[in-house]
Scaffold this motif. Sequence first.
Motif, PDB file in Angstrom:
ATOM      1  N   SER A 103     102.281  11.967  43.676  1.00  0.00           N
ATOM      2  CA  SER A 103     102.473  12.375  45.060  1.00  0.00           C
ATOM      3  C   SER A 103     102.609  13.880  45.120  1.00  0.00           C
ATOM      4  N   GLN A 104     101.759  14.516  45.930  1.00  0.00           N
ATOM      5  CA  GLN A 104     101.829  15.961  46.112  1.00  0.00           C
ATOM      6  C   GLN A 104     102.091  16.286  47.580  1.00  0.00           C
ATOM      7  N   LYS A 105     102.811  17.360  47.818  1.00  0.00           N
ATOM      8  CA  LYS A 105     103.150  17.773  49.180  1.00  0.00           C
ATOM      9  C   LYS A 105     103.851  16.644  49.932  1.00  0.00           C
ATOM     10  N   SER A 106     104.588  15.826  49.205  1.00  0.00           N
ATOM     11  CA  SER A 106     105.423  14.748  49.758  1.00  0.00           C
ATOM     12  C   SER A 106     104.644  13.565  50.303  1.00  0.00           C
ATOM     13  N   SER A 107     103.361  13.726  50.589  1.00  0.00           N
ATOM     14  CA  SER A 107     102.658  12.615  51.224  1.00  0.00           C
ATOM     15  C   SER A 107     101.260  12.363  50.672  1.00  0.00           C
ATOM     16  N   VAL A 108     100.637  13.350  50.038  1.00  0.00           N
ATOM     17  CA  VAL A 108      99.266  13.183  49.567  1.00  0.00           C
ATOM     18  C   VAL A 108      99.269  12.577  48.176  1.00  0.00           C
ATOM     19  N   LEU A 109      98.665  11.402  48.057  1.00  0.00           N
ATOM     20  CA  LEU A 109      98.532  10.752  46.765  1.00  0.00           C
ATOM     21  C   LEU A 109      97.240  11.231  46.106  1.00  0.00           C
ATOM     22  N   CYS A 110      97.350  11.679  44.866  1.00  0.00           N
ATOM     23  CA  CYS A 110      96.194  12.158  44.112  1.00  0.00           C
ATOM     24  C   CYS A 110      96.060  11.333  42.836  1.00  0.00           C
ATOM     25  N   SER A 111      94.840  11.020  42.466  1.00  0.00           N
ATOM     26  CA  SER A 111      94.610  10.237  41.255  1.00  0.00           C
ATOM     27  C   SER A 111      94.691  11.117  40.021  1.00  0.00           C
ATOM     28  N   THR A 112      95.321  10.584  38.979  1.00  0.00           N
ATOM     29  CA  THR A 112      95.377  11.259  37.683  1.00  0.00           C
ATOM     30  C   THR A 112      94.485  10.552  36.662  1.00  0.00           C
ATOM     31  N   ASN A 113      93.714   9.587  37.112  1.00  0.00           N
ATOM     32  CA  ASN A 113      92.874   8.784  36.242  1.00  0.00           C
ATOM     33  C   ASN A 113      91.441   9.290  36.327  1.00  0.00           C
ATOM     34  N   THR A 114      90.943   9.921  35.275  1.00  0.00           N
ATOM     35  CA  THR A 114      89.608  10.505  35.291  1.00  0.00           C
ATOM     36  C   THR A 114      88.495   9.491  35.023  1.00  0.00           C
ATOM     37  N   ILE A 115      88.862   8.252  34.740  1.00  0.00           N
ATOM     38  CA  ILE A 115      87.857   7.192  34.604  1.00  0.00           C
ATOM     39  C   ILE A 115      87.588   6.525  35.952  1.00  0.00           C
ATOM     40  N   ARG A 116      88.553   6.617  36.831  1.00  0.00           N
ATOM     41  CA  ARG A 116      88.451   5.986  38.155  1.00  0.00           C
ATOM     42  C   ARG A 116      87.202   6.402  38.927  1.00  0.00           C
ATOM     43  N   PRO A 117      86.773   7.679  38.907  1.00  0.00           N
ATOM     44  CA  PRO A 117      85.574   8.057  39.659  1.00  0.00           C
ATOM     45  C   PRO A 117      84.334   7.247  39.296  1.00  0.00           C
ATOM     46  N   ASN A 118      84.189   6.853  38.035  1.00  0.00           N
ATOM     47  CA  ASN A 118      83.023   6.046  37.665  1.00  0.00           C
ATOM     48  C   ASN A 118      83.072   4.667  38.303  1.00  0.00           C
ATOM     49  N   ALA A 119      84.281   4.087  38.399  1.00  0.00           N
ATOM     50  CA  ALA A 119      84.419   2.794  39.074  1.00  0.00           C
ATOM     51  C   ALA A 119      84.091   2.929  40.555  1.00  0.00           C
ATOM     52  N   ILE A 120      84.518   4.050  41.154  1.00  0.00           N
ATOM     53  CA  ILE A 120      84.228   4.286  42.567  1.00  0.00           C
ATOM     54  C   ILE A 120      82.734   4.494  42.777  1.00  0.00           C
ATOM     55  N   ALA A 121      82.111   5.297  41.920  1.00  0.00           N
ATOM     56  CA  ALA A 121      80.674   5.543  42.040  1.00  0.00           C
ATOM     57  C   ALA A 121      79.876   4.255  41.843  1.00  0.00           C
ATOM     58  N   LYS A 122      80.302   3.430  40.901  1.00  0.00           N
ATOM     59  CA  LYS A 122      79.611   2.160  40.675  1.00  0.00           C
ATOM     60  C   LYS A 122      79.673   1.278  41.908  1.00  0.00           C
ATOM     61  N   ALA A 123      80.848   1.224  42.548  1.00  0.00           N
ATOM     62  CA  ALA A 123      80.982   0.423  43.767  1.00  0.00           C
ATOM     63  C   ALA A 123      80.092   0.967  44.880  1.00  0.00           C
ATOM     64  N   LEU A 124      80.018   2.291  45.008  1.00  0.00           N
ATOM     65  CA  LEU A 124      79.158   2.894  46.034  1.00  0.00           C
ATOM     66  C   LEU A 124      77.690   2.552  45.796  1.00  0.00           C
ATOM     67  N   LEU A 125      77.270   2.600  44.525  1.00  0.00           N
ATOM     68  CA  LEU A 125      75.874   2.303  44.209  1.00  0.00           C
ATOM     69  C   LEU A 125      75.561   0.818  44.391  1.00  0.00           C
ATOM     70  N   GLU A 126      76.452  -0.031  43.898  1.00  0.00           N
ATOM     71  CA  GLU A 126      76.213  -1.471  44.003  1.00  0.00           C
ATOM     72  C   GLU A 126      76.159  -1.937  45.448  1.00  0.00           C
ATOM     73  N   ARG A 127      76.946  -1.313  46.310  1.00  0.00           N
ATOM     74  CA  ARG A 127      76.948  -1.691  47.728  1.00  0.00           C
ATOM     75  C   ARG A 127      75.989  -0.841  48.548  1.00  0.00           C
ATOM     76  N   ARG A 128      75.228   0.000  47.855  1.00  0.00           N
ATOM     77  CA  ARG A 128      74.187   0.824  48.478  1.00  0.00           C
ATOM     78  C   ARG A 128      74.749   1.596  49.674  1.00  0.00           C
ATOM     79  N   ALA A 129      75.860   2.263  49.410  1.00  0.00           N
ATOM     80  CA  ALA A 129      76.591   2.959  50.473  1.00  0.00           C
ATOM     81  C   ALA A 129      76.238   4.432  50.596  1.00  0.00           C
TER      82      ALA A 129
END
Length: 330
Positions: free
Chosen positions: A96-122
């Motif tokens: 949690s940064q600035k009391s309210s903004v959640l930021c990811s610390t997982n650098t593998i997560r972007p690949n899972a997000i990109a895969k979902a975007l591609l698979e759903r043709r978004a």
Amino acid sequence: ESSAGMQFVPLFVPYGEGPLVRGSLVDRYDRFIALVKLEDGSEVRAHCINPGRMEGFVEVGATVWLSERSSAASRSAASRGSASVRRTRFTWELISQKSSVLCSTNTIRPNAIAKALLERRALTGLTSYVELAAEKAMGKKSRCDFWLKEADGSEHWIEVKNCHAAYDELPGFAYFPDSVTARGAKHCYELAERVGGTTRCTVLFVAQRRDASEGVRISKYHDPAFARAALYARSRGVRFRAVRVDCRLDGSTVLNELPVELETNRDDDEALACGVERLRPLTGWTRSFDGTPRRVANGPFKHHHSHLSKKRPPPPPPPPPAAPTKRKRS
């Protein structure tokens, strides 16, 4: 450069396992270990997937969230051999940064997000493929995150980059990289050599913080070599795109596409340097030297040292003006 102005339907990508566990960061040790104090008072060691400086994220006392590996997953990993067994049950996922903004610390997560975007043709322009592959070999020693094949046989190579660095001095922007990335520059050059004809190539930045509402910028302050590689790749036809992600406790919501700026002005560069200096105490990890703990990986970059060493010394001050001579009367 991007499809940032086009309509985008938000996409939710859940986490793989159960609810996240809340705690506070005690410190980050030896790059890959985060010591976290849970709400019940116990302290646990969590795996830190991010191998970089994590600029501004190593804030002692900050609220963090961990994912917990189930017993079944641990047994399954053990059955595949000792090389697959993790030493830690937890993984550091969010801060949690600035009391309210959640930021990811997982650098593998972007690949899972990109895969979902591609698979759903978004993503605009990435919807008509007939074949999708991850970790596709690109040459003898490299792999690309994703590869698409169109019905006409044309190819599209996509490299995904995690983006999380942000600075109060430059609100609304996320910056990449937050450290020197020789690997990132190498990817840009490889895509630049491959693009052309029936082959398209894209670098996709995943900004894992919802306050990156204005766009993604390349930081030549952190790595001028990567900035040059990105500009070269663009000149050859490689596209640079970005998406903004709202990190939540139950998953990630891709909100929209963002513009990508490969070049910044001098004023912004100076503001960025001030931000880096301000965040220096919240960067890097702690390592023990002869029993004495010390924060490392948060000092000036080598290219800054080299730049300073090449500066010529200032010229000596001009000599004082000579006193006027009195003319003798004849």
